[in-house]
Design a protein around this motif. Structure first.
Motif: not given
Length: 702
Positions: A60-69, A74-75, A106-111, A404-408
């Protein structure tokens, strides 16, 4: 005191001391701002409690950054090398371990999840910007990269607020300066109201900082944008109204000190009454549940009080000190009659209204009603994709995640419960329709609470996600002794919408009652306040009708933000009553001297030009909000600007005088304006002649 030969100097000295003391205090205001998320959430709501408990958890003391490529085909190995290099850089910025990249099915994305320390908001913004720049820089051709998640949202919000604050202030100053130049055509006079408003703004920030330190006033960064527009608009209005009365008195009095003393005595009661009305209307927001509304009330009231103080003390002192030359090249001279096209125009308008007042007011009311019909079918509540103009990185990243991931995935529901009941909570979540996965529970630092996150199958702001959250609430609330509370973005949006509906039900009637009572007390009448309130409400719905058509068919907004209905109503009612007070106060004064019909026409002629100019300035300051990227501010700016223009050019200038003429002396029932009634002919053949009006009113010249 501001108009005295010695008093003006004392007033200037006092304000100089105030400014010197205010500078360091104003600089501390940004440090006292509360977290934007918790400030804006509904007070006492379940999701607000969950947000408030975040500090009891390490995460709770952090703010999560989600970097999506993402690469649509396909990667590639080059892409994966870029991601690996970025992770090494992210580790130097993160507040914890940066886990290996998570590939999509699907092999097209990573987070990549990057935990950033949010204890220091400045450091958080700096680190989030570095993460974003690293991810989006030096990419192989065809590779998409965006920063999403709470850190991305916070960074985009901070960027938007900073750019909005700068743009709004600059645009407001330029627009107000241009309008004042057009109005006064003076080389120096246009600058004085802006300087005094600037002092008011500095004082507002200092007083807000003092109240935050000493009395726990909640300071929200988002409020400052709206308060800035309000202060510039209302402060300039007060300056224009005082200037109009001062100039009128300079045509009667040789001594400028005496002219200002008379102008203050005649103008300040109306200005103070209108300021009190706006303040009390704003303070009605303290009954609101939504945090933004609740904090805007006291913050706006502080701004109005500071603006009133500066415009009725500092501004007149500066005017008296500088003398008549500030009006150059149109310097008012004592004993010289004033005849200008503006006053003659309003004289002609009044004459036409007086011929058939009933036809005029019924026609005006029908026009407003027709415009109000445009609000039929109005929808409220904006989804995430339409909260801002354009596609900031966090929104683009969210769209990539949803593809590329579950919507939520990036915005899960969160359940906080007693630690001992965490297994039961997790088990219940696994069997709920609409939950894609349940993440392992984390325990609070004191070991008493557990936080369990549930990734939803549907997009967080969708109706399907809302139904899933309802099922989650039902399931976890039934677990004995768990004391489970549900939060997260979907729950927040639900409860915010419910709280906004509550605020509209509670605050709108309260504002109407309070303003109605104030009008009765000021006018010592019942009929006039009833009619005036009816015109204000009709004006609001007409503005809403026009705005909704613009939002749909011109700007492409699918709905009206939930805050617009309440904030727009409050401002238009309070500011509309402002102009009512300015107009009716002058009409009441003139009716007492000349009788009802002549007094109404004389009051309209005297105030028509200044109210029109003040309304144009106020509309322009709120229209400046359209420079903001946030759709909510754009919509508030448009609704209020259109409403002020309708109120200025139709309601206050045509509808209200026509009603007053048609109703006759009963307009003031059960009271009546005090003063000797004189024949209408006493006004003379030129109502625009200030000297003739002054003489017929029995006022002595010096």
């Amino acid at each position: 005191m501001p108009s005295g030969r010695r008093g003006k100097w004392l007033t200037l000295i006092v304000w100089l001391i105030v400014v010197v003391a205010a500078v360091p205090l104003a600089g501390q205001l940004s440090e006292l701002e509360k977290d934007g998320l918790t400030v804006e959430l509904p007070r006492g709501a379940e999701s607000t409690e969950v947000a408030g408990l975040a500090d009891r958890f390490d995460e709770g003391r952090i703010s999560l950054g989600i970097v999506v490529y993402v690469r649509d085909s396909g990667l590639t190995a080059q892409d994966r090398a870029k991601v690996a290099s970025d992770i090494e850089e992210f580790a130097t910025l993160a507040a914890g371990a940066v886990e290996p990249a998570r590939p999509s099915e699907d092999g097209k994305a990573v987070t990549v999840l990057v935990p950033l320390d949010k204890q220091d908001s400045t450091a958080l913004a700096d680190n989030a910007e570095k993460v974003r720049d690293r991810a989006t820089g030096d990419r192989p051709d065809g590779l998409k990269a965006e920063l999403a998640g709470p850190a991305g949202n916070s960074l985009d919000a901070a960027d938007a607020r900073e750019s909005t604050g700068r743009a709004l202030t600059l645009i407001t100053v330029v627009v107000v300066a241009a309008l004042l130049l057009i109005t006064y055509r003076s080389a120096i006079l246009w600058l004085l109201p802006l300087l005094v408003v600037g002092v008011s703004f500095l004082t507002t920030q200092a007083v807000s900082a003092l109240l935050a330190k000493g009395f726990g006033l909640t300071v929200g960064g988002g409020n400052e944008i709206v308060v800035t527009a309000l202060l510039f608009g209302v402060g300039t209005d007060y300056a224009m109204l005082l200037l109009a009365r001062y100039r009128e008195e300079l045509h009667i009095n040789e001594d400028r000190h005496h002219a200002m003393r008379t102008a203050l005595r005649r103008a300040v009661p109306a200005i103070a009454a209108s300021a009190a009305t706006v303040c009390i209307g704003l303070l009605c927001l303290t009954r609101a549940d939504v945090g933004f509304n609740h904090t805007l009330g006291p913050g706006g009231a502080v701004a109005i009080v500071c603006g009133l103080a500066a415009m009725t003390t500092l501004f007149p002192a500066v005017l008296v000190l500088l003398g008549r030359w500030v009006f150059w090249p149109r310097v008012p001279r004592a004993g010289v009659a004033v005849k200008n096209a503006n006053r003659l125009l309003w004289d002609r308008i009044g004459g036409r209204i007086s011929r058939r007042p009933r036809l005029v007011w019924t026609g005006s009311a029908l026009v407003l009603t027709a415009l109000a019909l445009g609000s039929l079918g109005l929808r409220t509540g904006l989804d995430d994709e339409h909260l801002v103009i354009g596609r900031p990185g966090s929104i683009a990243g969210q769209e990539l995640l949803a593809a590329h991931y579950p919507a939520g995935q990036s915005r899960p529901a969160e359940v906080i419960s007693r630690a001992a009941n965490a297994p039961a909570v997790a088990e219940a979540l696994k069997h709920i329709d609409g939950v894609a996965q349940v993440e392992p529970a984390t325990i609070s630092t004191d070991g008493e609470l557990a936080a369990t996150k549930a990734v939803l199958k549907a997009h967080a702001d969708s109706a399907a996600a809302a139904r899933t959250v309802d099922r989650i609430r039902t399931a976890v609330h039934d677990i004995p002794d768990a004391d489970a509370r549900v939060g997260g973005p979907t729950a927040m949006a639900q409860e915010k919408a419910e709280a906004q509906a509550h605020d509209r039900r509670v605050v709108i009637p309260l504002v109407l009652v309070v303003v109605f009572v104030i009008l009765i007390a000021l006018l010592r009448a019942v009929v006039a306040p009833v009619l005036l309130m009816a015109t204000v409400v009709l004006s609001y719905f007409a503005a809403l009708g026009i705005s909704w058509q613009l939002f749909q068919h011109v700007l492409g907004f699918p709905a009206v933000d939930t805050q617009v209905m309440l904030i727009g109503f409050l401002f238009l009612v309070a500011l509309g009553v402002d102009y009512n007070i300015f107009l009716i106060h002058r009409i009441r004064e003139d009716v007492g001297h000349h009788g009802h019909r002549s007094g109404v026409l004389s009051g309209l002629t005297s105030t028509g030009g200044v109210i029109t100019g003040a309304g144009a300035v106020l509309a322009a300051t709120f229209a400046a909000l359209t420079s903001a990227p946030q759709v909510a501010f754009i919509e508030i700016g448009i609704v209020v600007a259109i409403g002020v223009l309708i109120d200025t050019f139709l309601v206050r200038s045509v509808l209200v005088p026509a009603l007053a003429l048609d109703v006759g002396p009963a307009f003031w029932w059960p009271g009546r304006p005090v003063g000797p009634d004189t024949p209408a002919q006493a006004i003379g053949t030129a109502p625009g002649d200030a000297v003739a009006v002054a003489v017929s009113s029995g006022r002595r010249t010096r």
